[in-house]
Scaffold this motif. Structure first.
Motif, PDB file in Angstrom:
ATOM      1  N   SER A   4       0.816  -1.199   0.000  1.00  0.00           N
ATOM      2  CA  SER A   4       0.000   0.000   0.000  1.00  0.00           C
ATOM      3  C   SER A   4       0.860   1.263   0.000  1.00  0.00           C
ATOM      4  O   SER A   4       0.405   2.319  -0.392  1.00  0.00           O
ATOM      5  CB  SER A   4      -0.946   0.005   1.196  1.00  0.00           C
ATOM      6  OG  SER A   4      -0.205  -0.017   2.394  1.00  0.00           O
ATOM      7  N   LYS A   5       2.122   1.155   0.440  1.00  0.00           N
ATOM      8  CA  LYS A   5       3.024   2.302   0.465  1.00  0.00           C
ATOM      9  C   LYS A   5       4.134   2.090  -0.541  1.00  0.00           C
ATOM     10  O   LYS A   5       4.651   0.992  -0.681  1.00  0.00           O
ATOM     11  CB  LYS A   5       3.646   2.478   1.851  1.00  0.00           C
ATOM     12  CG  LYS A   5       2.680   2.831   2.941  1.00  0.00           C
ATOM     13  CD  LYS A   5       3.422   2.999   4.251  1.00  0.00           C
ATOM     14  CE  LYS A   5       2.475   3.347   5.367  1.00  0.00           C
ATOM     15  NZ  LYS A   5       3.186   3.545   6.631  1.00  0.00           N
ATOM     16  N   LYS A   6       4.491   3.158  -1.227  1.00  0.00           N
ATOM     17  CA  LYS A   6       5.624   3.081  -2.136  1.00  0.00           C
ATOM     18  C   LYS A   6       6.897   3.066  -1.303  1.00  0.00           C
ATOM     19  O   LYS A   6       7.005   3.783  -0.310  1.00  0.00           O
ATOM     20  CB  LYS A   6       5.611   4.288  -3.065  1.00  0.00           C
ATOM     21  CG  LYS A   6       6.622   4.194  -4.152  1.00  0.00           C
ATOM     22  CD  LYS A   6       6.459   5.305  -5.154  1.00  0.00           C
ATOM     23  CE  LYS A   6       7.507   5.121  -6.228  1.00  0.00           C
ATOM     24  NZ  LYS A   6       7.348   6.073  -7.308  1.00  0.00           N
ATOM     25  N   THR A   7       7.852   2.248  -1.676  1.00  0.00           N
ATOM     26  CA  THR A   7       9.103   2.157  -0.930  1.00  0.00           C
ATOM     27  C   THR A   7      10.268   2.560  -1.814  1.00  0.00           C
ATOM     28  O   THR A   7      10.178   2.542  -3.043  1.00  0.00           O
ATOM     29  CB  THR A   7       9.348   0.738  -0.391  1.00  0.00           C
ATOM     30  OG1 THR A   7       9.453  -0.164  -1.497  1.00  0.00           O
ATOM     31  CG2 THR A   7       8.238   0.296   0.536  1.00  0.00           C
ATOM     32  N   THR A   8      11.351   2.905  -1.179  1.00  0.00           N
ATOM     33  CA  THR A   8      12.593   3.212  -1.882  1.00  0.00           C
ATOM     34  C   THR A   8      13.735   2.500  -1.172  1.00  0.00           C
ATOM     35  O   THR A   8      13.629   2.176   0.005  1.00  0.00           O
ATOM     36  CB  THR A   8      12.830   4.741  -1.938  1.00  0.00           C
ATOM     37  OG1 THR A   8      13.925   5.002  -2.799  1.00  0.00           O
ATOM     38  CG2 THR A   8      13.101   5.319  -0.570  1.00  0.00           C
TER      39      THR A   8
END
Length: 62
Positions: A4-8
């Motif tokens: 659900s969250k974009k990660t880097t």
């Protein structure tokens, strides 16, 4: 499975003893090393919880 969250991705340098401590805490908390680091960073987002410990200066000691 979608996140659900974009990660880097980032690379972090840290002392070996800190990494060992984090790995131990991660194991105790049933998390990956990455999960432990993220949980601790997210837990520190509240500015009222930030602790500052000044370095001791032995030159003032008589």
């Amino acid at each position: 499975m979608e996140h659900s969250k974009k990660t880097t991705s980032i690379q972090v340098r840290m002392p070996d003893d800190l990494k060992a401590w984090l790995k131990n805490k991660a194991s105790q908390n049933f998390r990956s090393l990455n999960g432990e680091i993220v949980a601790r960073l997210e837990g520190g987002k509240d500015p009222l919880v930030i602790e500052v410990t000044p370095k001791s200066d032995d030159s003032d000691t008589e």
